[in-house]
Design a protein around this motif. Structure first.
Motif, short mmCIF file in Angstrom:
data_model
loop_
_atom_site.label_atom_id
_atom_site.label_comp_id
_atom_site.label_asym_id
_atom_site.label_seq_id
_atom_site.Cartn_x
_atom_site.Cartn_y
_atom_site.Cartn_z
N GLY A 1 67.57 2.92 89.01
CA GLY A 1 67.62 3.89 87.92
C GLY A 1 66.41 4.80 87.91
N GLY A 2 66.12 5.35 86.75
CA GLY A 2 65.00 6.26 86.63
C GLY A 2 65.41 7.69 86.88
N LEU A 3 64.42 8.57 86.87
CA LEU A 3 64.69 10.00 86.99
C LEU A 3 65.14 10.41 88.39
N GLY A 4 64.93 9.55 89.36
CA GLY A 4 65.42 9.85 90.70
C GLY A 4 66.93 10.00 90.74
N ASP A 5 67.64 9.35 89.80
CA ASP A 5 69.10 9.50 89.75
C ASP A 5 69.48 10.97 89.59
N PHE B 1 59.31 5.19 83.75
CA PHE B 1 57.95 4.89 83.31
C PHE B 1 57.64 3.41 83.45
N TYR B 2 58.56 2.54 82.99
CA TYR B 2 58.19 1.12 83.02
C TYR B 2 58.27 0.53 84.42
N ILE B 3 59.12 1.08 85.31
CA ILE B 3 59.08 0.64 86.71
C ILE B 3 57.70 0.94 87.30
N SER B 4 57.22 2.16 87.07
CA SER B 4 55.90 2.56 87.58
C SER B 4 54.79 1.74 86.93
N LEU B 5 54.89 1.55 85.61
CA LEU B 5 53.84 0.84 84.88
C LEU B 5 53.71 -0.60 85.33
N ILE B 6 54.83 -1.30 85.47
CA ILE B 6 54.78 -2.70 85.90
C ILE B 6 54.18 -2.81 87.29
N ALA B 7 54.57 -1.91 88.19
CA ALA B 7 54.03 -1.93 89.55
C ALA B 7 52.51 -1.71 89.53
#
Length: 217
Positions: free
Chosen positions: A162-166, A23-29
């Motif tokens: 990281g993230g759900l892709g793992d 979530f925060y990777i997506s949010l920051i982008a």
């Protein structure tokens, strides 16, 4: 079903952590995209001769494969969350930039003339006339970008972000459907909920007159 319940019992905390990472990777982008794309879109309405070139260039970048963009940033930023956010930021630009340009450009010119006649400065007209009237179009671009980025952020796993892709890629490598489902379902739910929340935000930010006219149709 039993396998999924067992997975959740054993990995519930890790699932929450990876969901937060995603979530925060997506949010920051997305936030970086908003900070850059919306002011740039407004600026391009003042220099229409450059608009086609810049939007076209951003559109070309958008056609690059996601993994190629991620790989491009590895020599520059290394691996981890920073290059993933940088790559996703580039992907967020086009819908927001294009929609901001179109939304502001299509504002009724008579309203701008009225604002000028009232003594509004250029910044005041942008803040009080153009952006409020362009909100529905701009927010449509933000919503599209956000939903796309939540899906694309699964690829960040390839560069150690990281993230759900793992879960998804480990499941594919190990032939573990429970891992694939554990990654895919939260991503889908996150995208749906975020789109719903942004839709509410769009409605709240849209001037009442425009909102009423849209609902009339």
């Amino acid at each position: 079903m039993d396998q999924m319940l067992e997975f959740l019992a054993n990995n519930g905390n890790e699932l929450l952590m990876k969901t937060w990472e995603h979530f925060y990777i997506s949010l920051i982008a997305v936030l970086l995209g908003v900070i850059v794309a919306i002011p740039l879109g407004v600026a391009l309405t003042r220099v229409p001769k450059l608009a086609g070139f810049i939007i076209g260039t951003v559109g070309v970048v958008q056609t690059f494969p996601s993994l190629a963009i991620l790989a491009f940033f590895i020599p520059i930023l290394g691996v981890g969350k920073v290059p993933a956010i940088a790559a996703l930021f580039f992907y967020s630009m086009l819908p927001m930039l294009r929609n901001t340009y179109i939304g502001v450009k299509d504002v009724n010119k008579s309203l701008l003339e009225a604002g000028r006649g009232m003594g509004m400065s250029g910044l005041q007209r942008i803040r009080d006339v153009e952006l409020p009237l362009a909100v529905p179009v701009i927010m449509a671009g933000v919503r599209v970008s956000t939903v796309y980025l939540i899906g694309w952020a699964t690829l960040a796993s390839f560069i150690g972000a990281g993230g759900l892709g793992d879960y998804i890629f480990n499941g594919l490598n190990l032939y573990r459907p429970d891992l694939i489902i554990a990654g895919a379902i939260p991503v889908t739910l996150m995208a749906m909920l975020t789109d719903l929340l942004l839709g509410r935000l769009e409605r709240g930010a849209t001037p009442k007159g425009i909102r009423d006219s849209q609902e009339a149709f």
